[in-house]
Design a protein around this motif. Structure first.
Motif, PDB file in Angstrom:
ATOM      1  N   ASN A  87      38.559  38.304  45.327  1.00 27.54           N
ATOM      2  CA  ASN A  87      37.912  39.055  46.412  1.00 27.54           C
ATOM      3  C   ASN A  87      37.455  40.404  45.855  1.00 27.54           C
ATOM      4  N   THR A  88      36.162  40.547  45.649  1.00 29.31           N
ATOM      5  CA  THR A  88      35.600  41.779  45.076  1.00 29.31           C
ATOM      6  C   THR A  88      34.845  42.601  46.114  1.00 29.31           C
ATOM      7  N   ALA A  89      35.093  42.339  47.397  1.00 31.49           N
ATOM      8  CA  ALA A  89      34.335  43.027  48.450  1.00 31.49           C
ATOM      9  C   ALA A  89      34.555  44.537  48.387  1.00 31.49           C
ATOM     10  N   TYR A  90      35.807  44.960  48.169  1.00 33.56           N
ATOM     11  CA  TYR A  90      36.073  46.406  48.142  1.00 33.56           C
ATOM     12  C   TYR A  90      35.368  47.062  46.957  1.00 33.56           C
ATOM     13  N   LEU A  91      35.451  46.443  45.788  1.00 39.96           N
ATOM     14  CA  LEU A  91      34.815  47.027  44.606  1.00 39.96           C
ATOM     15  C   LEU A  91      33.302  47.106  44.791  1.00 39.96           C
ATOM     16  N   GLU A  92      32.714  46.072  45.351  1.00 43.37           N
ATOM     17  CA  GLU A  92      31.265  46.086  45.549  1.00 43.37           C
ATOM     18  C   GLU A  92      30.871  47.106  46.608  1.00 43.37           C
ATOM     19  N   SER A  93      31.750  47.342  47.596  1.00 44.47           N
ATOM     20  CA  SER A  93      31.439  48.377  48.587  1.00 44.47           C
ATOM     21  C   SER A  93      31.439  49.769  47.973  1.00 44.47           C
ATOM     22  N   ARG A  94      32.125  49.935  46.848  1.00 42.92           N
ATOM     23  CA  ARG A  94      32.127  51.219  46.139  1.00 42.92           C
ATOM     24  C   ARG A  94      31.031  51.291  45.082  1.00 42.92           C
ATOM     25  N   THR A  97      29.315  46.755  40.303  1.00 44.65           N
ATOM     26  CA  THR A  97      28.565  45.508  40.256  1.00 44.65           C
ATOM     27  C   THR A  97      29.401  44.392  39.632  1.00 44.65           C
ATOM     28  N   LYS A  98      28.913  43.173  39.801  1.00 48.81           N
ATOM     29  CA  LYS A  98      29.580  42.011  39.214  1.00 48.81           C
ATOM     30  C   LYS A  98      29.617  42.110  37.692  1.00 48.81           C
ATOM     31  N   THR A  99      28.546  42.658  37.114  1.00 51.60           N
ATOM     32  CA  THR A  99      28.496  42.773  35.654  1.00 51.60           C
ATOM     33  C   THR A  99      29.630  43.642  35.136  1.00 51.60           C
ATOM     34  N   THR A 100      29.885  44.749  35.814  1.00 49.21           N
ATOM     35  CA  THR A 100      30.979  45.627  35.394  1.00 49.21           C
ATOM     36  C   THR A 100      32.330  44.955  35.609  1.00 49.21           C
ATOM     37  N   ILE A 101      32.494  44.285  36.741  1.00 45.73           N
ATOM     38  CA  ILE A 101      33.777  43.641  37.034  1.00 45.73           C
ATOM     39  C   ILE A 101      34.083  42.548  36.015  1.00 45.73           C
ATOM     40  N   GLU A 102      33.041  41.841  35.570  1.00 45.20           N
ATOM     41  CA  GLU A 102      33.235  40.739  34.627  1.00 45.20           C
ATOM     42  C   GLU A 102      33.264  41.193  33.176  1.00 45.20           C
ATOM     43  N   ASN A 103      33.251  42.506  32.935  1.00 40.02           N
ATOM     44  CA  ASN A 103      33.377  43.023  31.573  1.00 40.02           C
ATOM     45  C   ASN A 103      34.702  42.554  30.973  1.00 40.02           C
ATOM     46  N   PRO A 104      34.700  41.987  29.760  1.00 37.34           N
ATOM     47  CA  PRO A 104      35.961  41.487  29.175  1.00 37.34           C
ATOM     48  C   PRO A 104      37.049  42.547  29.073  1.00 37.34           C
ATOM     49  N   GLN A 105      36.671  43.822  28.989  1.00 37.15           N
ATOM     50  CA  GLN A 105      37.694  44.864  28.886  1.00 37.15           C
ATOM     51  C   GLN A 105      38.504  45.002  30.173  1.00 37.15           C
ATOM     52  N   PHE A 106      37.944  44.565  31.303  1.00 36.63           N
ATOM     53  CA  PHE A 106      38.650  44.691  32.580  1.00 36.63           C
ATOM     54  C   PHE A 106      39.244  43.367  33.051  1.00 36.63           C
ATOM     55  N   ALA A 107      39.152  42.336  32.234  1.00 34.53           N
ATOM     56  CA  ALA A 107      39.700  41.035  32.614  1.00 34.53           C
ATOM     57  C   ALA A 107      41.219  41.121  32.705  1.00 34.53           C
ATOM     58  N   GLY A 108      41.767  40.731  33.839  1.00 32.56           N
ATOM     59  CA  GLY A 108      43.210  40.764  34.044  1.00 32.56           C
ATOM     60  C   GLY A 108      43.767  42.128  34.373  1.00 32.56           C
ATOM     61  N   ARG A 109      42.929  43.166  34.356  1.00 29.39           N
ATOM     62  CA  ARG A 109      43.405  44.521  34.656  1.00 29.39           C
ATOM     63  C   ARG A 109      43.106  44.935  36.095  1.00 29.39           C
ATOM     64  N   ALA A 183      40.995  54.587  39.050  1.00 30.25           N
ATOM     65  CA  ALA A 183      40.394  53.411  38.429  1.00 30.25           C
ATOM     66  C   ALA A 183      38.961  53.213  38.902  1.00 30.25           C
ATOM     67  N   ILE A 184      38.666  53.567  40.155  1.00 39.08           N
ATOM     68  CA  ILE A 184      37.299  53.444  40.660  1.00 39.08           C
ATOM     69  C   ILE A 184      36.366  54.366  39.880  1.00 39.08           C
ATOM     70  N   ASP A 185      36.824  55.593  39.595  1.00 43.03           N
ATOM     71  CA  ASP A 185      36.009  56.505  38.788  1.00 43.03           C
ATOM     72  C   ASP A 185      35.825  55.965  37.377  1.00 43.03           C
ATOM     73  N   THR A 186      36.864  55.336  36.837  1.00 38.80           N
ATOM     74  CA  THR A 186      36.750  54.766  35.498  1.00 38.80           C
ATOM     75  C   THR A 186      35.714  53.652  35.468  1.00 38.80           C
ATOM     76  N   LEU A 187      35.755  52.757  36.448  1.00 39.82           N
ATOM     77  CA  LEU A 187      34.763  51.682  36.516  1.00 39.82           C
ATOM     78  C   LEU A 187      33.361  52.245  36.726  1.00 39.82           C
ATOM     79  N   SER A 188      33.251  53.302  37.541  1.00 39.33           N
ATOM     80  CA  SER A 188      31.946  53.923  37.766  1.00 39.33           C
ATOM     81  C   SER A 188      31.410  54.538  36.480  1.00 39.33           C
TER      82      SER A 188
END
Length: 741
Positions: A87-94, A97-109, A183-188
């Motif tokens: 469920n990525t609804a919260y992340l996408e509301s901030r 994007t899907k590309t950032t979420i699917e970055n291998p560095q963030f897999a499992g984190r 973590a939201i700022d880090t992803l941004s």
């Protein structure tokens, strides 16, 4: 001994534990008792605990630590309710994007945590939160939770010494450790700066010495040569920069935060690098000079050797404590802390390279949203210099529209920007963001606002009118595409027409069984509108609302409700106080209609349906006499109809006479007199005209209309028995007239 990882002041022995809870009230029931001092209260609580039987003493039940079998993967108690990120609804509301979420560095984190709430008598409800595990020495020791309108942490999380970390980039070691507050700022940041070979970290909103030790350990183990401090661009973010600089200071120039006050930060630096400390001091002097000049320009105060307290509190000062030891007293504001950090970071030596990077807005997530908004604006509005190809005609998108306005005002006048923003939001426009523009005139402030609105918004007419008003304002420049402007005006006009039609349909009167009440309702509604308008103009807004509410009720019901009658009494009292309504014809119509509408409709229906029960004896005798005399006559039907019509006229006057019928109220008598009198006369004329007896009809009308005096018309005095006998005599005259013809 104990130590609270969330509050380094909460530590010590068991006596300290009790003392801290008595003074802070952290636990319900453990507080300072009346009439007892602090230590007496501590002893009282211990005594109460020890006096309890062993079985009744409350204990802290911790879950047992399960042994991990050889080869079995360790499962943290913090992540046992977590699932892989789906469920990525919260992340996408901030804005992530899907590309950032699917970055291998963030897999499992990034995980999804399932939290079920069961309330008594209600079905269980499961919430899905976005979870960011906190790591210390490679193990999960906490969980930061985020959701729509919610942020928190898992119970017993150890955030004082842990970090949220991404995975290492594949291949070569990272060039930097990028650390931010959340973590939201880090992803941004990662989304705004793609392609960097860095290790990402988040401090979960706090920065302690233990977190700095963990950063150093990571950088040493992974051979990371530099760190980027990407904390928020606010006072707390710059304060964290100062702590980070102090924590990473080299042994040649150790640095520590001596005192942290609400308004002042004291930092001590020990260094033998005289050149570096002189460069730092010079940069701080330049800051003080700029601050002083700005203060004097804005305040208008003349030059004076004595500094004002407000100015003194905004300047950075320094003192020399001893050989090679200096203390800097930095005001706790963003500008002062930022200048101090830049000077210290640039001119002093550190074991690791430190870069201070800041967002344009408050944080990196705000920058990300503004960047996405600029892309949307560019896509929607296009460029003024680049000609856009003409798009084929298509069905207009019923989504949202964007536009920008530039508002300019003088520094010498009171700012109206906040009022403008409030008015825009009040009509239904949404302000996405604002930014300061470069002014082209001296002492001018220029601000650009990015606005958006929904095309299907019910407030579109008001929005369209507001934008058209802004377009003719000399202080405002509206940047809106011509097709979008035309579309907005057309849709607003269509919506306004539909609204007026709907309002007209809603104001249609639902007919009742009483024509008199329906007529009074129409009169009331028509007269109430101008009266309400005049009341509003003369400070009677509440009374105008009462009047409108009564009009709205009368659209569906034929009589006034009790509450409306009470409110209308207040309305009439207010009307008497308004000079503009003193001679208004609408007020007179309103009063007359109120008299009719205060009468229950059932009473009128009963009188109309059963008139024979109210007939006096002489009327019944007259009807029988007419029937007897009509027998055997060639014009018996016409004769009987004319006689009965005249008797009905007499009966209507009888019903309106209070002496003979005292049960009727004044307005009821007037209503009966008017309705019965006019209706029965017309019926009599119509019936006689159908039989081609126009002469008889005229005679019946002349003979049947008794002289109505002022007393009878006002229904204030009773008719006497002599008047009723005279009416009966006229019936006899009518009979003789018809017999002669």
């Amino acid at each position: 001994m104990y130590f609270n990882s969330q509050d380094d002041r909460d530590k010590g022995s068991v006596v300290d534990w009790m003392k801290n809870r008595v003074t802070t009230g952290r636990i319900a029931g453990i507080e300072q008792l009346p009439g007892r001092n602090l230590w007496q209260s501590v002893n009282d609580h211990f005594r109460a605990y020890l006096n309890l039987p062993e079985a009744e003493r409350p204990r802290l039940n911790l879950p047992p630590v399960s042994e991990t079998a050889p080869g079995e993967k360790f499962q943290s108690i913090y992540t046992r309710d977590c699932r892989p990120l789906e469920n990525t609804a919260y992340l996408e509301s901030r804005g992530i994007t899907k590309t950032t979420i699917e970055n291998p560095q963030f897999a499992g984190r990034i995980l999804n945590q399932l939290h079920t709430v069961q309330r008594e008598g209600m079905p269980a409800k499961t919430y899905v939160n976005t979870a960011f595990p906190a790591y210390h020495a490679g193990r999960v020791v906490g969980l930061e939770l985020k959701g729509e309108g919610f942020k928190g942490q898992a119970a017993e999380s150890q955030f004082a010494r842990s970090l949220w970390l991404s995975k290492l980039p594949a291949g070569r070691p990272p060039t930097h450790l990028v650390v931010s507050e959340s973590a939201i700022d880090t992803l941004s940041y990662a989304q705004l700066h793609p392609g960097e070979r860095v290790l990402y970290a988040s401090t979960s909103g706090t920065l302690t010495q233990n977190k700095i030790f963990e950063m150093k350990r990571l950088m040493d183990e992974e051979l990371i040569p530099a760190i980027k401090s990407a904390f928020d661009n606010d006072t707390q973010g710059h304060h964290f920069d100062t702590r980070l600089l102090a924590g990473f200071a080299s042994e040649q120039n150790p640095m520590k935060v001596v005192r942290e006050h609400e308004y002042l930060l004291t930092v001590q630096v020990t260094t033998s690098d005289l050149t570096g400390i002189q460069a730092v001091t010079q940069q701080l002097k330049d800051f003080n000079a700029r601050t002083t000049e700005h203060y004097k320009r804005e305040s208008g105060e003349a030059d004076s050797p004595a500094l004002a307290q407000t100015l003194r509190d905004s300047l950075i000062s320094s003192t020399r404590q001893g050989p090679n030891t200096y203390q800097f007293h930095v005001p706790m504001n963003r500008e002062a802390l930022g200048t101090f950090n830049q000077a210290i970071g640039r001119h002093l030596q550190y074991d690791k390279k430190i870069e201070l990077v800041k967002s344009q807005g408050k944080d990196w997530n705000e920058d990300l949203k503004q960047d996405q908004m600029r892309q949307v604006v560019k896509r929607e509005l296009g460029s003024d210099n680049t000609p856009q190809p003409e798009a084929p005609a298509a069905v207009p998108d019923k989504g949202e529209r964007l536009l920008t306005i530039a508002y300019r005002e003088s520094r010498d006048e009171m700012s109206q920007l906040s009022t403008l923003q409030q008015n825009l939001e009040r009509v239904g426009l949404i302000i996405d963001h604002s930014r300061r523009l470069e002014s082209t005139a001296p002492r001018e402030i220029a601000t650009e606002l990015t606005l958006r609105y929904q095309l299907d918004s019910p407030q579109l007419p008001a929005i369209s009118a507001a934008l058209d008003s802004l377009a003719i304002n000399p202080r405002v420049a509206v940047n809106e595409a011509v097709p979008a402007q035309t579309e907005r005006r057309q849709l607003a006009a269509e919506q306004e027409v539909a609204r007026q039609q709907k309002r007209a349909e809603q104001q249609q009167l639902q007919p009742s069984d009483s024509p008199s009440h329906d007529q009074a309702r129409r009169v009331f509604i028509e007269a109430a509108a101008p009266v309400a308008q005049t009341l509003r103009e003369n400070g009677g807004g509440l009374q105008a609302a009462y009047l409108q509410q009564a009009s709205k009720s009368l659209l569906k019901q034929p009589v006034l409700k009790a509450l409306d009658q009470e409110n209308l009494v207040r309305v009439l009292a207010k009307i008497d106080q308004v000079p503009a309504l003193k001679d208004s014809s609408s007020v007179g119509q309103l009063r007359q209609a109120m008299q009719v509408l205060s009468t229950p409709i059932k009473q009128e229906q009963a009188q109309a349906q059963q008139p024979e029960r109210r007939q006096p004896t002489f009327i019944r005798d007259a009807r029988r006499a007419i029937e007897q005399e009509a027998e055997g006559r060639p014009d018996a039907a016409t004769y009987e109809e004319a006689g009965n019509a005249a008797l009905n006229i007499v009966l209507s006057h009888y019903l309106a006479t209070p002496l003979l019928n005292p049960g009727l109220l004044a307005h009821e008598r007037l209503a009966h007199q008017r309705e019965h009198y006019e209706r029965l006369l017309q019926q009599s004329a119509d019936l006689l005209a159908q039989e081609r007896r126009e002469g008889a009809a005229e005679a019946a009308l002349r003979a049947g209309v008794p002289p109505v005096g002022k007393k009878v018309a006002n229904a204030r005095h009773a008719r006497t028995a002599e008047e009723n006998l005279r009416l009966t005599a006229r019936v006899r005259e009518l009979e003789a007239l018809l017999a002669a013809r």
